[in-house]
Each structure stands twice: as structure tokens, then as C-alpha cells.
Write an enzyme that holds these catalytic residues in place. Structure first.
Site, short mmCIF file in Angstrom:
data_model
loop_
_atom_site.label_atom_id
_atom_site.label_comp_id
_atom_site.label_asym_id
_atom_site.label_seq_id
_atom_site.Cartn_x
_atom_site.Cartn_y
_atom_site.Cartn_z
N GLY A 1 -11.54 -27.10 76.82
CA GLY A 1 -11.90 -27.48 75.39
C GLY A 1 -10.78 -27.20 74.51
N ARG A 2 -9.76 -26.21 74.87
CA ARG A 2 -8.56 -25.98 73.73
C ARG A 2 -7.30 -25.68 74.50
NH1 ARG A 2 -9.95 -19.50 72.46
NH2 ARG A 2 -10.51 -18.94 74.60
N ASP B 1 -13.53 -25.47 67.43
CA ASP B 1 -12.30 -25.74 66.82
C ASP B 1 -11.01 -25.80 67.66
OD1 ASP B 1 -11.82 -23.32 67.40
OD2 ASP B 1 -11.95 -22.52 65.36
N ASP C 1 -15.13 -21.55 86.83
CA ASP C 1 -14.53 -22.28 86.33
C ASP C 1 -12.98 -21.45 85.71
OD1 ASP C 1 -15.90 -20.96 84.67
OD2 ASP C 1 -15.50 -22.13 82.69
N ASN C 2 -13.11 -20.15 85.97
CA ASN C 2 -12.07 -19.16 85.77
C ASN C 2 -11.46 -18.53 86.96
OD1 ASN C 2 -12.38 -19.29 82.93
ND2 ASN C 2 -14.05 -17.60 82.89
N GLY D 1 -15.07 -28.59 79.87
CA GLY D 1 -13.72 -28.64 80.61
C GLY D 1 -12.77 -27.94 79.82
N1 LIG Z 1 -12.47 -22.50 70.11
C1 LIG Z 1 -12.83 -23.22 71.25
N2 LIG Z 1 -12.86 -24.49 71.05
C2 LIG Z 1 -12.62 -25.47 72.16
N3 LIG Z 1 -13.24 -25.11 73.41
C3 LIG Z 1 -13.32 -23.69 73.39
C4 LIG Z 1 -13.14 -22.62 72.47
N4 LIG Z 1 -13.36 -21.57 73.19
C5 LIG Z 1 -13.66 -21.48 74.32
N5 LIG Z 1 -13.69 -23.00 74.66
C6 LIG Z 1 -14.03 -23.69 75.92
O1 LIG Z 1 -15.15 -23.06 76.21
C7 LIG Z 1 -14.98 -22.90 77.99
C8 LIG Z 1 -15.10 -21.38 78.19
O2 LIG Z 1 -14.32 -20.50 77.65
P1 LIG Z 1 -13.62 -19.47 78.49
O3 LIG Z 1 -13.42 -18.35 77.46
O4 LIG Z 1 -13.86 -19.08 79.78
O5 LIG Z 1 -12.27 -20.08 78.73
P2 LIG Z 1 -10.93 -20.12 77.74
O6 LIG Z 1 -10.57 -18.60 77.51
O7 LIG Z 1 -11.05 -20.78 76.53
O8 LIG Z 1 -10.00 -20.60 78.49
P3 LIG Z 1 -9.25 -20.84 79.98
O9 LIG Z 1 -9.97 -20.72 81.10
O10 LIG Z 1 -8.41 -22.09 79.76
O11 LIG Z 1 -8.15 -19.70 80.03
C9 LIG Z 1 -13.55 -23.46 78.35
O12 LIG Z 1 -13.77 -24.50 78.93
C10 LIG Z 1 -12.70 -23.25 77.01
O13 LIG Z 1 -11.89 -24.27 77.05
MG LIG Z 2 -12.05 -19.97 80.94
#
Ligand SMILES: Nc1ncnc2c1ncn2[C@@H]1O[C@H](COP(=O)(O)OP(=O)(O)OP(=O)(O)O)[C@@H](O)[C@H]1O
Ligand SMILES: [Mg+2]
Length: 567
Positions: free
Chosen positions: A138-139, A170, A323-324, A136
Site C-alpha cells: 500500500g505504501r 495515505d 505477508d510479513n 498488497g
Molecule cells: N499509511 C499507509 N498507506 C497505505 N498502505 C498502508 C499504510 N500503512 C500500512 N499499509 C499497508 O497495510 C498492509 C499491512 O501493513 P504492515 O504494517 O504489515 O506493513 P508495512 O509496515 O506497511 O509494510 P511492509 O510489510 O512492506 O514493511 C501493508 O500491505 C501496507 O502496505
Molecule cells: Mg507488512
């Protein structure tokens, strides 16, 4: 009298305590918290979350935050004064220290779980528990929900520290990716494309995180070094951050009989989605089954229009998983995205993305996300065959309607009222063979030139005589249809409103974040200005700088022409 009340209406929110009065939380008030969570939101380690719609989480502030920029346009729309950015508490709040929250604001934010399907394949192994229950936000942590001129908006920190969904990472976002997301949201909005919006951008003067990235001048496909990056937080704003993957998570739990409340939780999240994103279009008094069918049909229209708009401006999301894919029908998650410069239907800047998420494949990727969305709604139809039939039909018609919309978009982009297959197919062929810049070519065509000489600056290489003749023939055919259809001046104006002059060129954005890494934010502001008006030609000095072909050295350049998703 009326002047007085108008001026009262126009009063801008000037300081943090006025800002706090705008808060009004429906997410935390009307949905279920994870029963295992703690109320204080001190919940930063990876763990399984089995039920509930959200986990209360307190963000982790970035130390020594420095203000970089805010969206003047969004501030105006929300009636927030730019003075707010000088308020210490506002700065602390949006750099992650939400302990400054005053009643009725909440000193605890929330993160949400969601499921992941990549091009229709369900994944459960993406979390440390191998079940999907640790996957879900993560950040990303939402910290504010409020009413702005009667419009409900949610504000979400990206890079606000680890949540139970962080999977051991992180919880941070680096300055580079935060600058990109901040600027891209501004540009997309100015291009007229539905998107999450940028509120603010802060960087930490002292917190450093390490990420794989590319060495200077790297020709490698994948990152070849580890680099230190400053942590940053950008706040984005939208009516909701609900994703297809989120509805999918609750539907999977129903399907798997995960717990007794599963169906009810699915119903609650769908009702919440309607409340946040479709309230004005779905009558609250009708049955849940009717609501679901209406929702599917409305989302289909929004998603189709969104994708056609992405194609219109050359945008490639890059990572269009469930999820995006925002369930409200706007662009969300500016990670490994890019804008097509040299025209290539298979354009895909993300090294992990593959052809399935490439530029011209986005309508198919969207159809798959839409299918996931519909099948996630299905359990709410209580097995009623007639309703299920209606939902199936809505899903089935997606591709045909998408095609129709695309044809309309391509026709309009060329100033035509009707799609002309022969003409447009030849146009795509010519664009590919001539190695044309997508944005520059369409803008030059918007002047409705009658000779190919006027197009020459949109090609990456000089074209030979044979190709030149083909363009001449094409232009002649095109012009004759345009003339038959009507007023050329009006057509040119219409084309200019659909074909921007300025676009996202990664090699122009790289210096902006690199300078920002040295504490100089001038280039970010310059780009923000250019991006705020992409359809209007700037004075020639500015135009020459931003309306240019990609220089040859930036092709196959790691971190510029392609990048890994290390953000
Ligand atoms: N540095 C990090 N720490 C914790 N969780 C992370 C980190 N980088 C990515 N994630 C988590 O990994 C998943 C896949 O990352 P993805 O790049 O699709 O999303 P994102 O760019 O972090 O976030 P969003 O979709 O909210 O814009 C997401 O659920 C994201 O929250
Ligand atoms: Mg994402």
C-alpha cells in the site's frame, strides 16, 4: 598492472548518472503487469487488481526532503560513494521524485499484490472490496533494480505514497517508524541476522500526517491521542521483496480458478523467486517439479536458521503474518517489532499481536507460514503423487528440524556443545524467577563467571538467598560441563560472538526519533554507530550509556513498552 586494475575495480559510483548505469530490471521485464494498469504509473487510488504480478506506480515525492542518514556499510558493499548522498538527483530519487531517472533507469516504479494469512487463517476481508484483490504494497514502491558487483538488488521506498493497494490510506510512513526501520535493519545486519537492508532515510520538512499515538507518560494499552507526524521515506534493499503471502496470492487464484493465466502466473512468480533468491543453489536445467521441491527444502533451512537467530538475540517480529514473511528467508517489515529486555517468553510489544506472534511462539508462527508456502507451491507439481509426497514430507519435518536448531542455538548461546535439557530448563526457570535482562545476563555469562555475584547487575530486582543458592548450584553444574567439554577461553570467545553487548532498547530509540522530529539527527547517528558493532564492548563512558537495564518508569509505558501498529 594488477594495482591499476584493482583500483579500477574499487572505483565507487560517485554520481547519479553513474548510478543509473547500474540499473537492470528483471521484475518489470520478465513478469506480467496488471493488464488494467496504466503504463505511466499514475495509479494511486484503491482498486481491485485481478491478475498480473505488479502494478506500475510512480511514487509521490515527499516535499522539501531533508537527508537524515544512510548506511555507510551498505554503500560500501554496493560500492557506492558517500558523495552520492550529496547529489541532488540521488536525494530527489530516494525521497520519491523518480522523474529524475536517466536511461536505463525507469521513471516508473512498481507495487505488488499479496495475500494475507494470520497464523494460518486466510483473510480476504482486509481490502475494501472484501475479496483480497485490493491487498498488497500500500505504501512500499520498488524503484530500482540493478547489478552491484554481479549481485542483483532491488531498492524499495517505504512511505512512497499511495498505490492501488493503499485501501484508502495515505501511503505514507511517519518519521518515527522510518527511523525505527532504518536503525533496526542496521542492527540486525550487524548482529549477523539476514535482513532487508537500509539504504537511506529522508524526512519531509513540510508534509504532516496524522496518526493515533500515545500521550507523554501514557499508561494506556492503545493510543490515546492523535498526533501530527512528519512524513519520511526510508529505502530498503534486498535481493527481492517477495513474501510468502505473494506466492500464496497466486496459488489462491489457481485454487479458485480466478482466470486462465492463474497457473502460469504462479509458475512465473516462483521461477522469479528462484532467480532472485535461490539462483546459486537450484540448477536451472532441472524440471519445475524438482525446482519446487528443492526450493521448499532450501527455504525451510533458511527460515529455521532465521527464527533461531531471532530467538538468539531476543528479537520479536510481532506481526509474523504470511505477508510479513520474506520468501528469501530474511527479516522483513520492521513495524511493531521489539527486542526482549526483561526476559519473558511471551514478550510481544505489539498491542494487536496476541500471544501467537510472541517471542517464544515464533517457531510455531514460522511453521504455519512455511505450511502456507508449501501448499502454495503444490499446484506446480501437476498432481504427481510422488512429488507431492516429497513436498509434504519437507513440510512435516519443519517442526522437528526447528526444534533441533533451537536446541543447538541454546546450547551454543551457553557455550555448550550439546543441549542439556535439565541444565537448560533450570536456566530458563532461573531467568524468569530472577527477572533477568535477556541481553545483559547472557553477556555476563559469556565471561564464564563462577559465582552468582557477577550476575547481579543483570537482574531487575535483588535476588533472595534461596534463589542465589539455586544460581550457585546451576553455575557449578554448568561450569563442570564446560570444563569437561574443553577450552574455557575459547568457549568464552564463542559465547561473546553469539551474545551481543548492545541491543535495541526502545527507550533509547525514542529520544532519537523525538530529537529527529526537532531536526536534530545526532542521536540517530550515535545509535547507528553503537548498532554497527553490537558484539564489541565500547569504552566505559559509552558502555554505561547503552549497556543498561530498562529504567522502571518505562515499563507499561505506551509507545515504549508496547505500541499499536500506527506507522
Ligand atoms: N499509511 C499507509 N498507506 C497505505 N498502505 C498502508 C499504510 N500503512 C500500512 N499499509 C499497508 O497495510 C498492509 C499491512 O501493513 P504492515 O504494517 O504489515 O506493513 P508495512 O509496515 O506497511 O509494510 P511492509 O510489510 O512492506 O514493511 C501493508 O500491505 C501496507 O502496505
Ligand atoms: Mg507488512
Amino acid at each position: 598492472m594488477s594495482t591499476k586494475s584493482n583500483s579500477l575495480k574499487e572505483k565507487l559510483t560517485e554520481n547519479f548518472s553513474e548510478f543509473s548505469q547500474l540499473s537492470d530490471y528483471s521484475f518489470m521485464n520478465s513478469l506480467n503487469a496488471d493488464p488494467q494498469s496504466t503504463k505511466d504509473g499514475n495509479d494511486h487510488k484503491p482498486r481491485s487488481v485481478y491478475s498480473g504480478h505488479y502494478v506500475p506506480v510512480v511514487p509521490t515525492a515527499i516535499p522539501e526532503p531533508e537527508y537524515i542518514s544512510h548506511s555507510k556499510k551498505l554503500f560500501k558493499e554496493l560500492r557506492l560513494s558517500s558523495n552520492l548522498t550529496k547529489d541532488q538527483n540521488f536525494c530527489r530519487f530516494f525521497s520519491g521524485d523518480i522523474s529524475v531517472a536517466n536511461y536505463p533507469m525507469s521513471p516508473v516504479g512498481w507495487a505488488t499484490g499479496y495475500a494475507l494469512s494470520i497464523y494460518g487463517t486466510e483473510y480476504t476481508q482486509q481490502c475494501p472490496f472484501g475479496t483480497g484483490n485490493g491487498y498488497g504494497d500500500g505504501r512500499a514502491i520498488s524503484v530500482f533494480e540493478g547489478l552491484f558487483n554481479g549481485k542483483r538488488m532491488e531498492m524499495q521506498l517505504k512511505g512512497g505514497g499511495p498505490t492501488p493497494y493503499c485501501r484508502g490510506a495515505d501511503g505514507r510512513a511517519v518519521l518515527r517508524s522510518s527511523v525505527r526501520e532504518f536503525l533496526a535493519q542496521e542492527l540486525m545486519d550487524a548482529l549477523g541476522i539476514p535482513t532487508s537492508r537500509s539504504l537511506t532515510l529522508y524526512v519531509s520538512r513540510s508534509e504532516i500526517v496524522r496518526r493515533p499515538w500515545y500521550s507523554k507518560g501514557s499508561r494506556y494499552f492503545e493510543p490515546d491521542i492523535m498526533i501530527d507526524n512528519q512524513a519520511a521515506i526510508t529505502t530498503r534493499v534486498a535481493p527481492s521483496f517477495l513474501r510468502v503471502g505473494q506466492i500464496e496470492l497466486f496459488a489462491r487464484r489457481v485454487r479458485n480458478n480466478a482466470h486462465d493465466e492463474a497457473l502460469n502466473e504462479l509458475k512465473m512468480i516462483v521461477k522469479h523467486l528462484i532467480h532472485r533468491n535461490y539462483k546459486d543453489e537450484i540448477d536451472n536445467e532441472i524440471s519445475i517439479e524438482s525446482k519446487v521441491i528443492k526450493l521448499a527444502s532450501l527455504y525451510r533451512s533458511r527460515l529455521i536458521s532465521l527464527i533461531a537467530n531471532w530467538m538468539r538475540v531476543g528479537y520479536c517480529q510481532g506481526n509474523f503474518n504470511s505477508d510479513n514473511c520474506a520468501a528469501g528467508g530474511y527479516t522483513l517489515d520492521y513495524g511493531p517489532f521489539g527486542f526482549c529486555e526483561l526476559f519473558d517468553p511471551r514478550f510481544q510489544p505489539w498491542t494487536g499481536g496476541g500471544e501467537h506472534f510472541s517471542f517464544f511462539n515464533q517457531p510455531f508462527a514460522a511453521a504455519i507460514n512455511f505450511k502456507t508456502f508449501c501448499s502454495s507451491l503444490s499446484p506446480l507439481l501437476s498432481g504427481n503423487k510422488q512429488d507431492q509426497g516429497k513436498l509434504d514430507q519437507i513440510e512435516k519435518d519443519f517442526s522437528e528440524l526447528m526444534n533441533k536448531e533451537l536446541k543447538k542455538m541454546w546450547a551454543n548461546k551457553l557455550g555448550l556443545e550439546h543441549y542439556n535439557e535439565t541444565l537448560i530448563n533450570e536456566f530458563f526457570n532461573l531467568m524468569v524467577i530472577s527477572k533477568a535482562d535477556y541481553t545483559i545476563l547472557f553477556r555476563k555469562l559469556s565471561e564464564i563467571p563462577d559465582n552468582s555475584y557477577s550476575l547481579k547487575d543483570s537482574f531487575y530486582f535483588p535476588i533472595d538467598d534461596e534463589l542465589n543458592n539455586r544460581w550457585e548450584v546451576w553455575l557449578k553444574n554448568w561450569q563442570s560441563i564446560l570444563k569437561k567439554e574443553g577450552n574455557i577461553k575459547a568457549k568464552s570467545a564463542l559465547m561473546k560472538s553469539l551474545n551481543p553487548v548492545y541491543t535495541w532498547r526502545e527507550w533509547m530509540v525514542v529520544p532519537a526519533y523525538e530529537e529527529a522530529e526537532k531536526g536534530n539527527y545526532k542521536k540517530i547517528k550515535e545509535l547507528q554507530d553503537i548498532f554497527s558493532n553490537p558484539y564489541i564492548e565500547q569504552p566505559s563512558e559509552i558502555d554505561q550509556k547503552y549497556n543498561r537495564l530498562k529504567p522502571s518508569q518505562y515499563f507499561n509505558y505506551g509507545g515504549v513498552s508496547h505500541y499499536s501498529c500506527s506507522s
